[in-house]
Motif scaffolding. Structure first.
Motif, short mmCIF file in Angstrom:
data_model
loop_
_atom_site.label_atom_id
_atom_site.label_comp_id
_atom_site.label_asym_id
_atom_site.label_seq_id
_atom_site.Cartn_x
_atom_site.Cartn_y
_atom_site.Cartn_z
N PRO A 224 -4.58 0.24 -3.76
CA PRO A 224 -5.76 -0.09 -4.56
C PRO A 224 -7.01 0.56 -3.97
O PRO A 224 -7.15 0.62 -2.75
N HIS A 225 -7.85 1.02 -4.79
CA HIS A 225 -9.11 1.64 -4.35
C HIS A 225 -10.08 0.53 -3.92
O HIS A 225 -10.47 -0.32 -4.73
N ALA A 226 -10.45 0.57 -2.66
CA ALA A 226 -11.26 -0.52 -2.11
C ALA A 226 -12.59 -0.67 -2.84
O ALA A 226 -13.04 -1.79 -3.10
N GLY A 227 -13.19 0.43 -3.19
CA GLY A 227 -14.49 0.36 -3.85
C GLY A 227 -14.36 -0.27 -5.23
O GLY A 227 -15.15 -1.16 -5.59
N ALA A 228 -13.40 0.17 -5.95
CA ALA A 228 -13.19 -0.37 -7.30
C ALA A 228 -12.95 -1.87 -7.22
O ALA A 228 -13.47 -2.67 -8.00
N ALA B 117 -13.87 -3.89 -4.85
CA ALA B 117 -15.10 -4.58 -4.45
C ALA B 117 -16.04 -4.71 -5.65
O ALA B 117 -16.69 -5.74 -5.84
N LEU B 118 -16.07 -3.67 -6.44
CA LEU B 118 -16.96 -3.68 -7.59
C LEU B 118 -16.54 -4.75 -8.59
O LEU B 118 -17.35 -5.55 -9.06
#
Lengths: 339, 339
Positions: A48-52, A54-55
């Motif tokens: 999973p993309h951490a930024g996505a 978190a967003l």
DNA sequence: GCAGGTTGTCGAAGCGCTTCGATTGCGGAG
DNA sequence: CTCCGCAATCGAAGCGCTTCGACAACCTGC
């Protein structure tokens, strides 16, 4: 190359939301689907993309850790602490963002404001620490290692240093020592009012008073061999009757004891010594020092736990003081009989 | 409470993209608009959401730093390094995610795969480090502190330890010393083939050969006072003709010299000593040791710079070796005249 | 006076994820 | 046999930002 949740969904023949639910466990998923999805994740090597994440979730799964860089904190202990925090954080599926003391309050505002972290752990807190009000208004769980004057709305973790000080006196007085002395941290530590040092001393003096031991001598000490040797000399010259010594200064413990022995005093024959601080340091001295250990790993773990728990329940608050224990090694014994 | 870019845009009477361009400077913006936007940012206290930013730009502005947790690396030096990396990263508008050695290759895959970081800095690299192939295939800029056997596609930064070794020999030989010895790191450091230790020794021996100095004695040494004292005793017993000594072991330097003096050898009168390692450690010994310093801050800065630069230009590659310099303090002098 | 640049700005399309209804089958209670 | 509730799943709407293409407005030079 970058595999997304949609790829996994396609591969497993489900919708992206289902994949998400498999990952988070926030809704029930049939055993069969779960397995299929997990297999697809494995095969595709999905992360999973951490930024996505978190967003979408407003959770970064990251903790901030503020490490001290003062020359007067014992670095190996600080490092052990930092490493333990990272390890503990990983156990809770969190990562750790490293901040230095130098970044100060602005650094805290920055990482909190940009939602990089969802909780903050601060080491080496002073009694009137400038960062306290900032931490309070940040709206994130904050855990302090150390106890400031005003703990409202903050979680604090520390060893019960007052009790640690008492414990040392009790131990020495229990063995029959009537004249005690205390070799402490560098003056700067007291001047900036770092809580633990102050509280240890308070407990130490209090217990002495209660047990009818005359006001003990207190010698602050820089963390150098030379300073420790000087402290030993001062002690022997100015307080020759001392038979029980407490040292709260990891760097000074070994050279201090060495200097005392070099001056012809046997430990514990003439002088009993108790250390307060990291146990490994005390145990490495010759003779191994009886000590009230600083439970570095446990403190770190507690701090992480409070920080992480604070995310779900409200802000964690309150002071957690770990009970100190004195480990008896070979540096304490009854005082020599008066000649 | 959370101010978004849209709020700023509204407040300044522009579109969100304009705010973004003001922030990034990637398109020209009129002086007037720029000021208005910046003022709105200030007034509203706007902080871009790091996750959103990372998602949209595929840049997290975060570096991973892997710190060692071996007992045989000198912790204060590691800590100084870590702090310098954080400081350097901040100068480039980056943050630092802390990883421990214990996380190993999986940790690297995890943070890289989830796009948490856009470059990785690894400390304490071994010659055949298991993480090297992983780093290579991660597709992120990677910077190693230390030089492994195969440096293809990786950036490495280190002190030129081979040269450091040579330098010590040249210095001592130049003073007229004909019998040299080397007190080094613990055996484990050599066994796991940590590059710097090996290379120092190589340079040391090579230079000795070139200058016609007989094969010097080499004594590995654990980082404890007792071990250092033992090394001193061994040296005096087994290699009594030695007049020039090189120490590469921060923890052993002080006790070693102290032991030599305790055994009646004067430094530098009977024995000249050169240290290799953190300068502050060497300077704190009595007498202050001449030393080839480890430029911790500079190494860290270089590492950060390479990591950050690697984001724009391709993968940074190549080995950067900093030139060592020997600082002459008060521990070296010509050898005593033969009796 | 107009083709051809600049310059400054906007709108909209994502980035990859989570989460909130909504929907479909079920089995069991009444 | 119907109705309800629950389990399992899907679709769609964002989260807050960057960035690309468009587009006016304004030069410039001939």
């Amino acid at each position: 190359m970058p595999v997304s949740i949609a790829d996994v969904a396609r591969h497993a023949g489900v919708s992206p939301s289902t994949v998400s639910y498999v990952l988070s466990g926030k809704r029930s998923i049939s055993e069969d689907t779960r397995r299929r999805v997990q297999e697809s994740i494995r095969v595709l090597g999905y992360r999973p993309h951490a930024g996505a994440r978190a967003l979408a979730s407003s959770r970064s799964n990251t903790l901030a850790l503020v490490v001290p860089l003062r020359s007067d904190v014992h670095v190996p202990v600080a490092m052990r602490f930092a490493v333990s925090v990272v390890t503990g954080a990983r156990d809770h599926d969190h990562d750790v963002l490293l901040l230095t003391q130098a970044e100060g309050a602005d650094g805290l505002r920055r990482v909190a404001g940009s939602s990089m972290v969802d909780a903050i752990i601060v080491m080496d807190v002073e009694i009137d620490d400038a960062r306290i009000p900032v931490l309070r208004e940040l709206g994130l769980p904050a855990v302090l290692i150390g106890v400031p004057a005003d703990t409202d709305g903050l979680a604090c973790v520390d060893l019960d240093f007052t009790e640690a000080g008492r414990l040392c006196v009790q131990h020495l007085a229990g063995l029959g020592h009537g004249r005690l002395a205390f070799v402490g941290e560098p003056p700067a530590v007291y001047e900036r009012r770092t809580g633990f040092a102050e509280r240890t001393l308070a407990g130490f003096r209090e217990a002495a008073r209660e047990l009818g031991v005359p006001e003990p001598a207190v010698l602050p000490c820089e963390p150098t061999r030379a300073a420790a040797e000087r402290a030993a000399a001062d002690l022997l010259r100015d307080h020759p009757g001392t038979t029980g010594l407490v040292v709260q200064n990891e760097a000074a413990a070994e050279p201090l004891v060495a200097a005392l022995r070099a001056a012809g005093r046997s430990v514990p024959g003439d002088l009993s010594v108790v250390a307060i601080g990291a146990d490994d340091v005390a145990a490495a001295v010759a003779p191994a020092l009886s000590s009230v250990g600083l439970p570095v790993e446990e403190l770190a773990e507690r701090a992480v736990e409070l920080a992480v728990r604070g995310l779900d329940d409200g802000t964690p608050a309150g002071v957690t003081l770990l009970a100190p224990t004195l480990v008896d090694r070979s540096s304490t014994a009854p005082p020599p009989r008066r000649a």
